[in-house]
Design a protein around this motif. Sequence first.
Motif, mmCIF file in Angstrom:
data_model
loop_
_atom_site.group_PDB
_atom_site.id
_atom_site.type_symbol
_atom_site.label_atom_id
_atom_site.label_comp_id
_atom_site.label_asym_id
_atom_site.label_seq_id
_atom_site.Cartn_x
_atom_site.Cartn_y
_atom_site.Cartn_z
ATOM 1 N N VAL A 433 -7.863 -1.283 -2.538
ATOM 2 C CA VAL A 433 -8.619 -0.499 -3.533
ATOM 3 C C VAL A 433 -7.656 0.186 -4.494
ATOM 4 C CG1 VAL A 433 -10.646 -0.168 -2.069
ATOM 5 C CG2 VAL A 433 -8.790 1.487 -1.949
ATOM 6 N N PRO A 434 -7.938 0.110 -5.810
ATOM 7 C CA PRO A 434 -7.048 0.736 -6.791
ATOM 8 C C PRO A 434 -7.123 2.262 -6.730
ATOM 9 C CG PRO A 434 -8.572 -0.846 -7.833
ATOM 10 C CD PRO A 434 -9.049 -0.622 -6.440
ATOM 11 N N VAL A 435 -6.043 2.891 -7.150
ATOM 12 C CA VAL A 435 -5.998 4.347 -7.241
ATOM 13 C C VAL A 435 -6.427 4.738 -8.651
ATOM 14 C CG1 VAL A 435 -4.480 6.370 -7.187
ATOM 15 C CG2 VAL A 435 -4.146 4.496 -5.548
ATOM 16 N N LEU A 436 -7.465 5.566 -8.764
ATOM 17 C CA LEU A 436 -7.928 6.021 -10.084
ATOM 18 C C LEU A 436 -7.156 7.250 -10.531
ATOM 19 C CD1 LEU A 436 -11.827 5.827 -10.004
ATOM 20 C CD2 LEU A 436 -10.265 4.494 -11.404
ATOM 21 N N LEU A 437 -6.813 8.082 -9.574
ATOM 22 C CA LEU A 437 -6.165 9.354 -9.882
ATOM 23 C C LEU A 437 -5.346 9.742 -8.662
ATOM 24 C CD1 LEU A 437 -8.201 12.453 -11.091
ATOM 25 C CD2 LEU A 437 -6.905 12.535 -8.987
ATOM 26 N N ASN A 438 -4.101 10.146 -8.899
ATOM 27 C CA ASN A 438 -3.266 10.554 -7.761
ATOM 28 C C ASN A 438 -2.583 11.867 -8.075
ATOM 29 O OD1 ASN A 438 -1.454 10.948 -5.723
ATOM 30 N ND2 ASN A 438 -0.733 8.833 -5.636
ATOM 31 N N HIS A 439 -3.151 12.932 -7.544
ATOM 32 C CA HIS A 439 -2.538 14.252 -7.693
ATOM 33 C C HIS A 439 -1.888 14.681 -6.382
ATOM 34 C CE1 HIS A 439 -5.130 15.395 -11.482
ATOM 35 N NE2 HIS A 439 -4.355 14.343 -11.665
ATOM 36 N N ARG A 440 -1.499 13.753 -5.574
ATOM 37 C CA ARG A 440 -0.829 13.971 -4.290
ATOM 38 C C ARG A 440 -1.703 14.708 -3.267
ATOM 39 N NH1 ARG A 440 5.388 14.241 -5.388
ATOM 40 N NH2 ARG A 440 5.461 12.806 -7.134
ATOM 41 N N ASN A 441 -2.144 15.908 -3.611
ATOM 42 C CA ASN A 441 -3.009 16.601 -2.657
ATOM 43 C C ASN A 441 -4.427 16.060 -2.677
ATOM 44 O OD1 ASN A 441 -1.445 18.429 -1.167
ATOM 45 N ND2 ASN A 441 -1.262 19.756 -2.947
ATOM 46 N N VAL A 442 -4.794 15.433 -3.767
ATOM 47 C CA VAL A 442 -6.105 14.789 -3.874
ATOM 48 C C VAL A 442 -5.919 13.448 -4.571
ATOM 49 C CG1 VAL A 442 -8.518 15.122 -4.481
ATOM 50 C CG2 VAL A 442 -6.987 17.085 -4.489
ATOM 51 N N ILE A 443 -6.432 12.412 -3.944
ATOM 52 C CA ILE A 443 -6.331 11.073 -4.525
ATOM 53 C C ILE A 443 -7.737 10.492 -4.624
ATOM 54 C CG2 ILE A 443 -5.465 8.707 -4.162
ATOM 55 C CD1 ILE A 443 -3.106 9.921 -2.684
ATOM 56 N N THR A 444 -8.070 9.930 -5.775
ATOM 57 C CA THR A 444 -9.368 9.286 -5.940
ATOM 58 C C THR A 444 -9.164 7.777 -5.972
ATOM 59 O OG1 THR A 444 -10.160 11.189 -7.193
ATOM 60 C CG2 THR A 444 -11.449 9.166 -7.359
ATOM 61 N N LEU A 445 -9.870 7.099 -5.066
ATOM 62 C CA LEU A 445 -9.771 5.643 -4.964
ATOM 63 C C LEU A 445 -10.992 5.008 -5.608
ATOM 64 C CD1 LEU A 445 -8.751 5.438 -1.179
ATOM 65 C CD2 LEU A 445 -7.216 5.254 -3.158
ATOM 66 N N ASP A 446 -10.790 3.890 -6.242
ATOM 67 C CA ASP A 446 -11.877 3.124 -6.857
ATOM 68 C C ASP A 446 -12.502 2.230 -5.781
ATOM 69 O OD1 ASP A 446 -13.485 1.356 -8.205
ATOM 70 O OD2 ASP A 446 -12.032 0.941 -9.802
ATOM 71 N N LEU A 447 -13.734 2.535 -5.407
ATOM 72 C CA LEU A 447 -14.388 1.774 -4.332
ATOM 73 C C LEU A 447 -15.372 0.732 -4.865
ATOM 74 C CD1 LEU A 447 -15.094 4.621 -1.716
ATOM 75 C CD2 LEU A 447 -13.095 3.118 -1.890
ATOM 76 N N SER A 448 -15.201 0.374 -6.149
ATOM 77 C CA SER A 448 -16.125 -0.611 -6.746
ATOM 78 C C SER A 448 -16.256 -1.871 -5.904
ATOM 79 C CB SER A 448 -15.630 -1.019 -8.138
ATOM 80 O OG SER A 448 -15.447 0.109 -8.941
ATOM 81 N N ASN A 449 -15.145 -2.287 -5.281
ATOM 82 C CA ASN A 449 -15.175 -3.543 -4.531
ATOM 83 C C ASN A 449 -15.589 -3.388 -3.073
ATOM 84 O OD1 ASN A 449 -14.398 -5.017 -6.773
ATOM 85 N ND2 ASN A 449 -12.221 -4.581 -6.387
#
Length: 484
Positions: A433-449
């Motif tokens: 899954v691609p990383v949409l945003l990585n602020h180290r303490n919070v990471i948002t993953l793209d779960l489209s797939n």
Amino acid sequence: MGRQNTVGTQSGRTWRLVTPVLGLSALALAGCVQTGSADLQVETVSRPTGSVALTPSHGGVQGGNLVLVDTGVSPDGPVTAAFGDAAAVECAFDEASARHACLAPEHDVPGTVDVALSVDGTRIAETASYTYTTNGTQDMPILTVETQNVRKHAEEIRAGFPEDVQLGAVLKNGEPVDVFGKVINDAAQPEYFFVPKLDDAIALREAGIESKIAILYVSQIEDIPLMLHYDIEVAATDPAWVAAAEEIVAGTGGTLRVHLWVDTGMGREGVTPDQALPLARAVEEAKHLELTGIATHFSSVTEHDAAAIQVGDTTNTTVAQKTRFDGAVAQIRDAGLGQDALIHAGASDVLLNELDPLYYDLMRIGGMFFGGSAENRVYSWTMKLQQVKTLPAGWCIDYGCTEPTQAPKKVGVITHVPGRETQVVFSVGGQEVPVLLNHRNVITLDLSNVPDAVVGDEVVIDFNPDSFYMLDASLPLPVTTSGG
Ligand SMILES: *Cc1c(COP(=O)(O)O)cnc(C)c1O
């Protein structure tokens, strides 16, 4: 299952009522747990598996941290917890959490231990498990090292290692250095260990490793007494360092063994080749220093180097480095110096490409112990999806809103993955899954797939198993304060 509620306090004690549930397994507590008086009785209970719980269920090997124990019963007597083979610790009831509070004892190496709980001297049949980790931050997902795969790699490396060449094991994958060291020592008996810093060298000695140990890079002069104490060899990269070292070692009457590093085209540790002879002379003239090794490190080894070495292709970087190194060694030896010094240069890439003209007396092997095929991977690192949601179309992602969503997008949020571990990929349900945003303490993953993903699904964090990825699992920075 089997929740217990705090039902009251009496004589300053709090107890909990056990709610019986179906499907209870074998007896956990034999008989009644009695108070001094008869006014409080706890049912004889047996507990379903999993009802005994520790919070947290992991902590550093140094111990001393608070662990809250849910015994699954309403104990009135004292609760003790035995972590692995350690002596049992006493736990005091904590009203705020309605659990028993224990301090985890220290443990010698990372790994999981059983925790045996007793109430009023009676063992609870069910054990809990507690995972000891290196002393890093406990908020991050735990990385598990498959030591049997490190062992396997070490056995294979030794089995295929050229017989007349010494094996130097390079440990720069951070913690747990002592565990890596012991496993590799058992499986491959390296003649040498090379480590980046003094702490690692000390960890190996304290783990009982008796092989020679050398620090790869420049060491602090002030640490020399520790190096003598632990019998550790060091890198000499500068005549001023040599002079300062001699002064300290002379005061002890001991001998410090040093490796002279030549920078032949890496731009890192060591003197340029023209400075190698003067540095060797400085070491040999220092009565309390011994010139034990002469070393360099190759920057650009490829499978084409064997042919290039054979024909003496001077446009080839490895050939150029070899020529400079051999020249520096010859100058030193022609001056009658460094006759017994070990010559070492090659690392994993030299061995893998079987570049025997670069084997010299010893090879320093690091990555080969840790890399390998997916089946033989050394690291497993997982965490859980902590939040899953669908963002509307046109929704901002990250500060500045440079790439808003084009359409509704399913995302997952995870936290506290150390940002310095680069080259990682995240997978959910076997799907990268691609990383949409990585602020180290919070990471948002793209779960489209992975449209079926839900909170709690496992997120696997992977290193590229084909690259000899040098994980840096070392401790967070030491920090102190000044000014009172
Ligand atoms: C990292 C390192 C090694 C080991 O290299 P690998 O490619 O991991 O085998 C050897 N020598 C020096 C100086 C290093 O920095």
